[in-house]
Design a protein around this motif. Structure first.
Motif, PDB file in Angstrom:
ATOM      1  N   ASN A  23     -26.148  18.873  -5.004  1.00 29.67           N
ATOM      2  CA  ASN A  23     -27.861  19.220  -4.906  1.00 29.67           C
ATOM      3  C   ASN A  23     -28.346  17.864  -4.151  1.00 29.67           C
ATOM      4  N   GLN A  24     -27.892  16.750  -4.080  1.00 28.82           N
ATOM      5  CA  GLN A  24     -28.688  15.954  -3.578  1.00 28.82           C
ATOM      6  C   GLN A  24     -28.056  14.835  -2.328  1.00 28.82           C
ATOM      7  N   GLY A  25     -26.931  15.186  -2.176  1.00 29.80           N
ATOM      8  CA  GLY A  25     -25.982  14.713  -1.121  1.00 29.80           C
ATOM      9  C   GLY A  25     -25.426  13.475  -1.670  1.00 29.80           C
ATOM     10  N   LYS A  26     -24.340  13.067  -0.991  1.00 33.91           N
ATOM     11  CA  LYS A  26     -23.534  11.890  -1.648  1.00 33.91           C
ATOM     12  C   LYS A  26     -24.427  10.544  -1.605  1.00 33.91           C
ATOM     13  N   ILE A  27     -25.164  10.329  -0.435  1.00 30.54           N
ATOM     14  CA  ILE A  27     -25.868   9.098  -0.416  1.00 30.54           C
ATOM     15  C   ILE A  27     -26.769   8.901  -1.464  1.00 30.54           C
ATOM     16  N   ARG A  28     -27.558   9.876  -1.462  1.00 28.99           N
ATOM     17  CA  ARG A  28     -28.637   9.831  -2.451  1.00 28.99           C
ATOM     18  C   ARG A  28     -28.277  10.159  -3.960  1.00 28.99           C
ATOM     19  N   ALA A  29     -27.313  10.525  -4.405  1.00 30.14           N
ATOM     20  CA  ALA A  29     -26.622  10.754  -5.489  1.00 30.14           C
ATOM     21  C   ALA A  29     -26.307   9.573  -6.122  1.00 30.14           C
ATOM     22  N   LYS A  30     -25.557   8.704  -5.184  1.00 29.63           N
ATOM     23  CA  LYS A  30     -25.303   7.127  -5.406  1.00 29.63           C
ATOM     24  C   LYS A  30     -26.345   6.420  -5.698  1.00 29.63           C
ATOM     25  N   LYS A  31     -27.359   6.713  -4.961  1.00 26.59           N
ATOM     26  CA  LYS A  31     -28.581   6.055  -5.376  1.00 26.59           C
ATOM     27  C   LYS A  31     -29.370   6.147  -6.727  1.00 26.59           C
ATOM     28  N   CYS A  55     -41.200  -0.678  -7.391  1.00 28.43           N
ATOM     29  CA  CYS A  55     -41.216  -0.223  -8.687  1.00 28.43           C
ATOM     30  C   CYS A  55     -42.749  -0.589  -9.086  1.00 28.43           C
ATOM     31  N   HIS A  56     -43.510   0.410  -9.469  1.00 26.98           N
ATOM     32  CA  HIS A  56     -44.864   0.178 -10.017  1.00 26.98           C
ATOM     33  C   HIS A  56     -45.405   0.758 -11.358  1.00 26.98           C
ATOM     34  N   GLU A  57     -46.388   0.083 -12.049  1.00 25.91           N
ATOM     35  CA  GLU A  57     -46.847   0.731 -13.139  1.00 25.91           C
ATOM     36  C   GLU A  57     -47.740   1.744 -12.968  1.00 25.91           C
ATOM     37  N   LEU A  58     -47.708   2.767 -13.815  1.00 24.21           N
ATOM     38  CA  LEU A  58     -48.466   4.156 -13.529  1.00 24.21           C
ATOM     39  C   LEU A  58     -49.919   3.654 -14.217  1.00 24.21           C
ATOM     40  N   LEU A  59     -50.922   4.606 -13.902  1.00 25.79           N
ATOM     41  CA  LEU A  59     -52.325   4.304 -14.427  1.00 25.79           C
ATOM     42  C   LEU A  59     -52.599   5.252 -15.607  1.00 25.79           C
ATOM     43  N   HIS A  60     -53.761   5.050 -16.206  1.00 26.40           N
ATOM     44  CA  HIS A  60     -54.510   5.926 -17.136  1.00 26.40           C
ATOM     45  C   HIS A  60     -53.711   6.453 -18.254  1.00 26.40           C
ATOM     46  N   ASN A  61     -53.499   7.678 -18.328  1.00 27.43           N
ATOM     47  CA  ASN A  61     -52.837   8.271 -19.658  1.00 27.43           C
ATOM     48  C   ASN A  61     -51.302   7.777 -19.633  1.00 27.43           C
ATOM     49  N   ARG A  62     -50.830   7.478 -18.345  1.00 29.50           N
ATOM     50  CA  ARG A  62     -49.409   6.909 -18.329  1.00 29.50           C
ATOM     51  C   ARG A  62     -49.362   5.469 -18.120  1.00 29.50           C
ATOM     52  N   SER A  63     -50.494   4.743 -18.748  1.00 27.57           N
ATOM     53  CA  SER A  63     -50.103   3.306 -18.683  1.00 27.57           C
ATOM     54  C   SER A  63     -48.852   2.735 -19.485  1.00 27.57           C
ATOM     55  N   GLY A  64     -48.384   2.082 -18.862  1.00 24.83           N
ATOM     56  CA  GLY A  64     -47.075   1.503 -19.913  1.00 24.83           C
ATOM     57  C   GLY A  64     -45.956   1.977 -19.303  1.00 24.83           C
ATOM     58  N   GLN A  65     -45.937   3.026 -18.254  1.00 24.49           N
ATOM     59  CA  GLN A  65     -44.823   3.900 -17.725  1.00 24.49           C
ATOM     60  C   GLN A  65     -44.465   3.171 -16.184  1.00 24.49           C
ATOM     61  N   LEU A  66     -43.379   3.067 -15.849  1.00 30.01           N
ATOM     62  CA  LEU A  66     -43.152   2.640 -14.516  1.00 30.01           C
ATOM     63  C   LEU A  66     -42.730   3.622 -13.415  1.00 30.01           C
ATOM     64  N   SER A  67     -43.140   3.761 -12.267  1.00 22.33           N
ATOM     65  CA  SER A  67     -42.361   4.781 -11.448  1.00 22.33           C
ATOM     66  C   SER A  67     -41.413   3.992 -10.492  1.00 22.33           C
ATOM     67  N   LEU A  68     -40.038   4.564 -10.274  1.00 23.08           N
ATOM     68  CA  LEU A  68     -39.319   3.860  -9.486  1.00 23.08           C
ATOM     69  C   LEU A  68     -38.770   4.721  -8.312  1.00 23.08           C
ATOM     70  N   ASP A  69     -38.842   4.223  -7.353  1.00 23.42           N
ATOM     71  CA  ASP A  69     -38.327   4.738  -6.024  1.00 23.42           C
ATOM     72  C   ASP A  69     -36.765   4.767  -6.008  1.00 23.42           C
ATOM     73  N   VAL A  70     -36.162   6.001  -5.603  1.00 21.35           N
ATOM     74  CA  VAL A  70     -34.945   6.146  -5.242  1.00 21.35           C
ATOM     75  C   VAL A  70     -34.297   5.624  -4.087  1.00 21.35           C
ATOM     76  N   GLU A  71     -35.446   5.696  -3.156  1.00 20.98           N
ATOM     77  CA  GLU A  71     -35.224   5.295  -1.757  1.00 20.98           C
ATOM     78  C   GLU A  71     -36.181   4.365  -1.465  1.00 20.98           C
ATOM     79  N   ASP A  72     -36.206   3.175  -1.128  1.00 18.89           N
ATOM     80  CA  ASP A  72     -37.006   2.299  -0.558  1.00 18.89           C
ATOM     81  C   ASP A  72     -37.543   2.865   0.683  1.00 18.89           C
ATOM     82  N   THR A  73     -38.706   3.370   0.986  1.00 19.87           N
ATOM     83  CA  THR A  73     -39.384   3.348   2.244  1.00 19.87           C
ATOM     84  C   THR A  73     -40.015   2.284   2.692  1.00 19.87           C
ATOM     85  N   HIS A  74     -40.018   1.167   2.228  1.00 20.76           N
ATOM     86  CA  HIS A  74     -40.719  -0.014   2.535  1.00 20.76           C
ATOM     87  C   HIS A  74     -39.703  -0.979   3.538  1.00 20.76           C
ATOM     88  N   GLU A  75     -38.439  -0.416   3.564  1.00 22.31           N
ATOM     89  CA  GLU A  75     -37.560  -1.412   4.346  1.00 22.31           C
ATOM     90  C   GLU A  75     -37.573  -1.222   5.768  1.00 22.31           C
TER      91      GLU A  75
END
Length: 75
Positions: A23-31, A55-75
């Motif tokens: 469903n995701q392809g080999k490279i993305r599945a590995k990540k 990795c960044h912290e979410l805000l408001h009612n999701r405070s205390g939760q983190l969002s993690l990118d699978v693929e770093d778009t900032h490379e």
């Protein structure tokens, strides 16, 4: 660390490498697998901040939760 998935379908996919690759392809599945392994090995979400990738912290009612990118778009 407990990992909670948004829905059962994605949880099933993430726990079946063959289905994940189909469903995701080999490279993305590995990540995705690497992120899940990192989460399982972490004692707290703070440890995730020190690993490669966005990795960044979410805000408001999701405070205390983190969002993690699978693929770093900032490379």
């Amino acid at each position: 660390m407990d990992i909670v998935f948004q829905n059962e379908k994605f949880e099933k996919e993430c726990n079946n490498q063959r289905l994940l690759e189909k469903n995701q392809g080999k490279i993305r599945a590995k990540k995705i697998r690497q992120r899940l392994d990192d989460l399982r090995a972490a004692n707290s979400l703070d440890e995730m901040r020190n690993l490669p990738g966005r990795c960044h912290e979410l805000l408001h009612n999701r405070s205390g939760q983190l969002s993690l990118d699978v693929e770093d778009t900032h490379e």
